[in-house]
Every structure is written in C-alpha cells, then in structure tokens.
Design an enzyme around this catalytic site. Structure first.
Site, mmCIF file in Angstrom:
data_model
loop_
_atom_site.group_PDB
_atom_site.id
_atom_site.type_symbol
_atom_site.label_atom_id
_atom_site.label_comp_id
_atom_site.label_asym_id
_atom_site.label_seq_id
_atom_site.Cartn_x
_atom_site.Cartn_y
_atom_site.Cartn_z
ATOM 1 N N ASP A 141 -6.804 -2.246 -6.602
ATOM 2 C CA ASP A 141 -5.714 -2.371 -5.641
ATOM 3 C C ASP A 141 -6.006 -1.620 -4.350
ATOM 4 O O ASP A 141 -5.284 -1.754 -3.372
ATOM 5 C CB ASP A 141 -4.400 -1.867 -6.261
ATOM 6 C CG ASP A 141 -3.616 -2.992 -6.906
ATOM 7 O OD1 ASP A 141 -4.060 -4.154 -6.799
ATOM 8 O OD2 ASP A 141 -2.565 -2.734 -7.512
ATOM 9 N N ASP A 450 5.257 0.254 -18.253
ATOM 10 C CA ASP A 450 4.662 0.161 -19.587
ATOM 11 C C ASP A 450 5.714 0.314 -20.691
ATOM 12 O O ASP A 450 5.809 -0.508 -21.593
ATOM 13 C CB ASP A 450 3.542 1.196 -19.741
ATOM 14 C CG ASP A 450 3.913 2.549 -19.157
ATOM 15 O OD1 ASP A 450 5.071 2.704 -18.703
ATOM 16 O OD2 ASP A 450 3.075 3.454 -19.153
#
Ligand SMILES: *[C@@H]1O[C@H](CO)[C@@H](O)[C@H](O)[C@H]1NC(C)=O
Ligand SMILES: *[C@@H]1O[C@H](CO)[C@@H](O)[C@H](O)[C@H]1NC(C)=O
Length: 736
Positions: A141, A450
């Site tokens: 990223d 998550d």
C-alpha cells in the site's frame, strides 16, 4: 469409532486442575458477595454528603470490577489445547495437499523497511510444502519501487535459499533470523557444508547491502531499472495516494523455466500495489486484503489463504502442514473457517517492561476462547478457508474437497496476459455496488477489521481453531516504547468498542448464532474502554479522600476487612500464578500490573473519548499521537528496561497526575496513621493508606523519571508542570 475409521489428524485436550480453579472461583465469589453486602449496609447517611458520594462511586466501581471479573472468568472456564499429527497427514494426503495462497501486507517503506519485508517473504516461500502449491502475494500500500526492488532481489535470492533450506533443514527460514543465531553456524563441521554456508551467507549479506543502500539513496538506479519491466510502472506514479494498479508476477510458478538452482519448481511470487485515487476511500488493510483475495482468485485460486503481517516471519517451516491437519481432518475439518496461530514477538525485553508480549492473552485467554467456541481472528498468522471469506454460511458452502485442489488457471494465458486481465480486480471502483467489505471478504469501517471479520464468520456458523504449540509459528516485532504501546492499545480498544456499539455487537449479532460463552468472551475486549472509569476512580478518589479525612474501607480489625483483603490478594496471586505458569517471571508480573494500570488510565480513557468525539462529529484525530522512530539510544534504554517517556503527551500527563495524587494521599494517610489516636488495626484509614501505598509503589518509575533521571527518556518538564497544576487543582477541590 469415527465414521470412516481414520485416525484423526488433530486432537483436543482439556486443561487440568479444574477443581482447584472452581474452588478458588467460589471463594472469590463469596468475597465479592460480602463486599456488596458491606457496601450496601453501611452507606453513609445524607448528612455525610461527600462521604456518601465517594462511597457510592466506589461501590459502583466495585460492581463494575465484579462484572468484568465474571467475564474474564468465562474466558478462563474451559481452555483447550490442540495437537496435530503431521505424520498421518503426510501418509494419507502427501500427494493431494491443497495449494495455499500467502498474503503479506505492507504499507509504508519507512516504517516497514524493505529488508524486513524480504525476510518475511523468503521465510514463507521456503515453507516445507510442495513449492508448486504455494503462491506468495505481497500487497504494497506504500506503492514503493524500493519495496518492489526488494521483491526483485528476493526472487533471485530464493533460487539459492530454497534449495539450501531443503538440504540442511534450516530453521527458521527467514535468512536474517537464521544467520543471526550464533549456533546456526557450522552445520556439523563438514568443510564442504561450511563452505556452502559461508557462500550463502555472503549472498544474503550482499543482497541486504544492495537493498539497504538503494533504500538510503531513495531511488532505483538506471542499471537496475533495466533488469525488470516492472520498474517502468513507476514512471506514471505521481504519489502513493494516486496511482494505477501495479501488478507484477515476479515468479510464475506454472512456467517450466521458474526453477531454483537445483531445478525444483519455485513458488509463485506476485507484487501488487492496488489502484489509489484521492477521492476513493481505500479501507486500509481490509481493502488491501480484499484486493488480494480477488487478484489471487484469478491467478492461483488456492482454497486456503494464509495472511501474515510483513514484520511476522515464519519461525516454523511446518506451520502450513499443522494448519492442514485441521482443514483436512475427515470428521471436523469441513466446518473450520480459520486456524489462528498466536502472535509472538521478538524484541521483548527480559522482563517484558511494557507487557507487549501479550503473554496471558496468547497463552491463556485465546485458548479459553477456543474452548468457548473458537478464537477470534487477530489479523496475522491466520489460515483461512477461501470459501468462508466469500460470505458463505457454513451450511451453504459447497464443502469443496480441499484435497488435490490446486491452481486451476486457464493455461493458455501467459503471465503478461494474466497481469493485464487481473488488474481490474484491484481497481478503486471495482467494489462499488458490491458486497465487498460488507458481506464478502474482510469487513470495512472498523479499526480492528480482523476481530470484526472473525466474529461475522463465526456467526455464519463456521468454527475456528487456535493452534498454540510450544514452538511458535510466526514471530514479529513488538512496540519498544511506552507511548507506542499505549497508542497501539488505544487503537485496539477503540476498535473493539466500536464493534460493541455497532450492529455487530457480539451480544445481539451473535445471538443464537454463536454460544453465549463466546459472546461473553468477545465482551472482555469490547468493554476494555469502560474499565477506565472504575480504574481511574479507584486510583484517584481513595487517595483524595485521605487528604480530606474520609474513610471508605472497614478498619483492619473489622471482620468486613477480610473480603476486601481476600478478593484483592487472591486475584493478584492468581494472576501471578497464571503468568508464572506460562513462562513469565516475578518482575514481569510486576511490570504487567503497572501496564494494567497505565493502559486503563490512559489508552482506554482516550479510546473512549476518541470514539465519543467521533460520534459527535469531531475529527478523530483529536488525540491521535504519532509514534516516533526508535533510535539506538531509545533501544538501549528499552533493553535495560528503563521506561521511556521523553515526549509530551496527554497520556503522560494523566499518568503523572495520578502518581502525584497518590503520593499526596499516601503521605497524608501515613500522617493520619501516626498521629491518629487508634492503633493501626483500629485506624479507619489503614486500608486506604495501603491502597495508596501500593499505587505509589507501582508508580515508582514515574517519580524516578521526574526527579532522578538525566537521560533523554526522562519525564519532560512541561508534563511535570502540567501535572502539578492538575494535582493541586484536584487537591484543593477535595480539601475545600
Ligand atoms: C530486535 O532485536 C535485535 C537484537 O536483539 C536487533 O538487532 C533488532 O534490530 C531488533 N529489531 C527491532 C525492530 O527493534
Ligand atoms: C523459533 O524457532 C526456533 C527453531 O528454529 C526455536 O528454537 C525457537 O524456540 C522458536 N521460537 C519461539 C518463540 O517459539
């Protein structure tokens, strides 16, 4: 007998010593009950206004602690231990093992140096698993050509490194970690072997030097740029927030020419920097993972996905096989959505000064949550079943036979065509009007994507498994300063709290979908921020009341003092035994207690207000603090276990203020004990003074940082002045 007469591939054992635990819990329960009886039957009358007020507050705090104690008890109720049988796996399925896609995520070439990323990538490429069944994807990223360059180097080095690992059974398979270990050197003293060892070490060090010097220079030389077509992609990159998709298949595992120096196949290696446009929200790591899920489905489409952070290298080359023992088990495998490995950290100081090893969470609590219905997904070191990430419910899933499920890609496409056709899957607008981030893939909109994703998967009827063997599968780096630790904790806290207040609250989203004890286990983390109030109250008000001469606890000679004493000491001793039993030290326990206080009074507090401010529409960044790069000086203090302050931060102001208040309270308390007419056991202030004394003791490093230390990590004067002002203000309010 199991239905197909197979011996299982894994087994689950319950923890021992449950009777003792039950006995302990019962006595503590009676202790808490007595405290409640005492608090309700001796409420001060209305005439004693401020005492009544303080008393009721303390009672509420105690009620909260009791509730929270109950939740932590649920977590500890039924821990389970898992064991795998890899030999049975090999015997039965060696030829038909499913392929695995491995996702490594990185976001920033400065915070996550390419040389570290390379080591993680090499360690997972070198798994003891058929290489043609492994595909490694790096999501960058940071869109950095320096990281891409490092991958290019990894591609070349892997051709030597993989055969070397195979030949000598190297462990761990991150070259940096392997060569750092002093005892890894001689390989049995054989001269030929030693030569090979030396030459591969030199190869590695040369590569590392090249990567680091390129990194220092900050750009790729023309000479290197010529060596791979991928570098040309950066010609049209204007910034890391605005660029096209860059997708490069560095090793095409299907290509017969992609072999190592011994002619064995290599794993596929793919570099991806998904498209970024300023007006599209990119959803951080969850967005990166979802892009990887789509792109990999086109390139290798393995039924199992492993996801690791770029700082977590594989410390056990057999971990994939361990995970397969769960997924391929004939009896239970089909309903397992993910297998979570613990997060284990290197760079933990000797006595874990910042409690960053998360030892109790990893060794005790996650095992307990596994027993309650399945661990949460903690974002790294986790093997997923691809099907469960696509939003399917467990009963709807096709239950594809994992065995022999390998890459099924149209063979007529060569790597270049495949790159071109897969790029669209990583573009910004691909997800518009789709279920990605809502029902498919990782969930968006949460700081702890998550945990939320794991919860949602479990609510769809899937099971999960926690596998925590003695030798850990993955090793990462923990924060090495106090501020980094507190800020990290704040982020987690905020995310968990966000889940609690969202429509995914474990209590009602999980209702009738997951067991009640699993719902409660999630609450233990979701309710972290609420802890701050009870903790701050307990750490401040009894001390202030000492100044004013308000007693809040029974005298020591009073029978009612027993439950207070027993509950407090009992729980502390329990936590000590727990930590020692999973390998901690006494000093580590003390540090852990200190961090328990620090986290509750700062991280949880700011997480709570950050979230409330966000709800009210203020910017989130109101209290956001940036962690600084750790320099050698700081690292040295970390190794010597000297707590690092050194910067101004509202968190430190709170810690210091609480520490000052306790010193004042304690001094006044001692004065009252000495000047008081009653003896110590009859003095109504004795327990309160002991409480302040304990707080002073636990805060000793703060006084040291203010008054004694001269190094750069001492408490900044401005923090001290601020805290003195706050302390004086609080004391005058209390006194007048
Ligand atoms: C971790 O510790 C080792 C030695 O103990 C050191 O060489 C390395 O730089 C440390 N890494 C980080 C990220 O702090
Ligand atoms: C990492 O692996 C090595 C073997 O290579 C082992 O000795 C060590 O204990 C492992 N580390 C942890 C924390 O499990």
């Amino acid at each position: 007998m199991r239905k197909n007469d197979y011996l299982p591939l894994f087994e689950t054992k319950l923890a021992k010593g449950r009777t003792l635990f039950l006995l302990f819990v019962t006595t503590i329960f009676f202790g808490i009950f007595s405290i409640v009886v005492y608090r309700t039957s001796y409420i001060p009358s209305k005439e004693e206004g401020s005492r009544r007020f303080a008393w009721i507050g303390l009672f509420l705090a105690e009620l909260w602690f009791s509730l929270y104690w109950f939740i932590t008890l649920v977590i500890r109720w039924n821990p389970v231990y898992r064991y795998t049988f890899k030999d049975r796996l090999s015997l039965r399925y060696e030829e038909v093992l499913p392929s695995v896609d491995i996702f490594v995520c990185t976001a920033d070439p400065t915070a996550e140096p390419p040389s570290m990323v390379v080591n993680t990538v090499l360690s997972v490429m070198a798994y003891d698993y058929p290489p043609e069944k492994l595909s490694v994807y790096l999501s960058d990223d940071g869109c950095s050509d320096l990281t891409f360059y490092a991958m290019f180097e990894a591609l070349r080095f892997s051709k030597e490194w993989l055969p070397f690992c195979r030949k000598f059974g190297v462990e761990p398979r991150s070259p940096e970690a392997y060569f750092q270990r002093a005892n890894s050197q001689p390989l049995g003293g054989d001269a030929a072997k030693a030569n090979e060892w030396t030459s591969i070490k030199k190869l590695y060090e040369d590569m590392k030097t090249r990567i680091e010097s390129t990194n220092k220079a900050g750009q790729i030389s023309e000479e290197i740029r010529k060596q791979h077509k991928g570098f040309r992609e950066w010609d049209s990159v204007s910034s890391r927030r605005d660029h096209q998709t860059i997708l490069q298949i560095l090793i095409d595992g299907r290509d017969p020419k992609a072999v190592d120096s011994e002619g064995k196949p290599l794993p596929t290696l793919v570099y991806l920097a998904r498209e970024k446009k300023p007006h599209f929200h990119h959803n951080f790591k969850a967005g990166a993972m979802n892009a990887l899920i789509r792109v990999s489905s086109r390139i290798s489409n393995s039924p199992i996905i492993l996801n690791v952070d770029c700082d977590m290298y594989s410390n056990n080359s057999e971990a994939v096989r361990d995970a397969m023992c769960f997924f391929l088990d004939e009896e239970n495998g089909h309903e397992i959505a993910f297998v979570q490995f613990p997060q284990k950290f290197e760079n933990i100081s000797k006595n874990d000064i910042y409690g960053s090893s998360l030892r109790v969470i990893m060794e005790v609590e996650l095992r307990g949550i596994d027993g309650n219905g399945g661990p949460c997904y903690i974002g790294t070191g986790c093997f997923h079943r691809r099907e469960s990430l696509s939003g399917k419910k467990c009963i709807e899933a096709t239950k594809v036979d994992l065995k022999n499920k390998n890459r099924y890609r149209k063979t007529e496409e060569n790597a270049d065509v495949l790159e071109e056709t897969s790029k669209a899957l990583a573009s910004c607008d691909y997800e518009e009007n789709t279920h990605w981030g809502k029902e498919m893939g990782l969930m968006y909109g949460c700081v702890v994507e998550d945990i939320l994703t794991g919860l949602v998967i479990q609510c769809r009827g899937w099971r999960s498994v926690y596998f925590c063997p003695e030798r850990k599968g993955f090793l990462g780096a923990a924060p090495t300063t106090l501020l980094q630790t507190l800020v990290q904790q704040k982020r987690w806290t905020k995310g968990d709290f966000q889940i609690f207040l969202s429509r995914y609250c474990p209590l009602w989203h999980g209702y009738n979908k997951i067991p009640l004890r699993l719902q409660l286990s999630y609450l233990a983390y979701s309710l972290w921020p609420v802890n701050c109030f009870a903790s701050l109250y307990y750490a401040i008000v009894p001390s202030l009341c000492l100044l004013q001469g308000i007693s809040l606890f029974p005298q020591m000679s009073n029978l009612w003092a027993v439950p207070f004493f027993y509950v407090f000491v009992g729980n502390r001793v329990y936590s000590l035994v727990e930590l020692l039993s999973c390998g901690g030290t006494l000093q580590e326990w003390l540090n852990d207690q200190r961090m328990w206080l620090f986290k509750r009074t700062t991280s949880y507090f700011f997480a709570f207000f950050d979230y409330i401010l966000k709800l009210l529409g203020f910017t989130e960044s109101a209290f956001t603090l940036t962690s600084k790069v750790v320099d050698d000086d700081v690292y040295k203090r970390y190794e010597q276990e000297i707590i690092e302050f050194g910067t101004t931060s509202p968190m430190f102001t709170i810690l210091t203020t609480v520490a000052f208040l306790n010193v004042f309270g304690f001094c006044w308390g001692v004065k009252r004990l000495i000047l008081g007419e009653q003896s110590l056991v009859l003095n109504p202030f004795a327990l309160q003074a002991i409480l302040s004394g304990l707080l002073v003791f636990i805060n000793l490093p703060i006084y040291q940082a203010i008054f004694l230390r001269k190094d750069k990590g001492r408490m900044p004067a401005s923090v001290t002045y601020q805290s003195i002002m706050f302390t004086l203000a609080a004391c005058s309010v209390a006194l007048y």
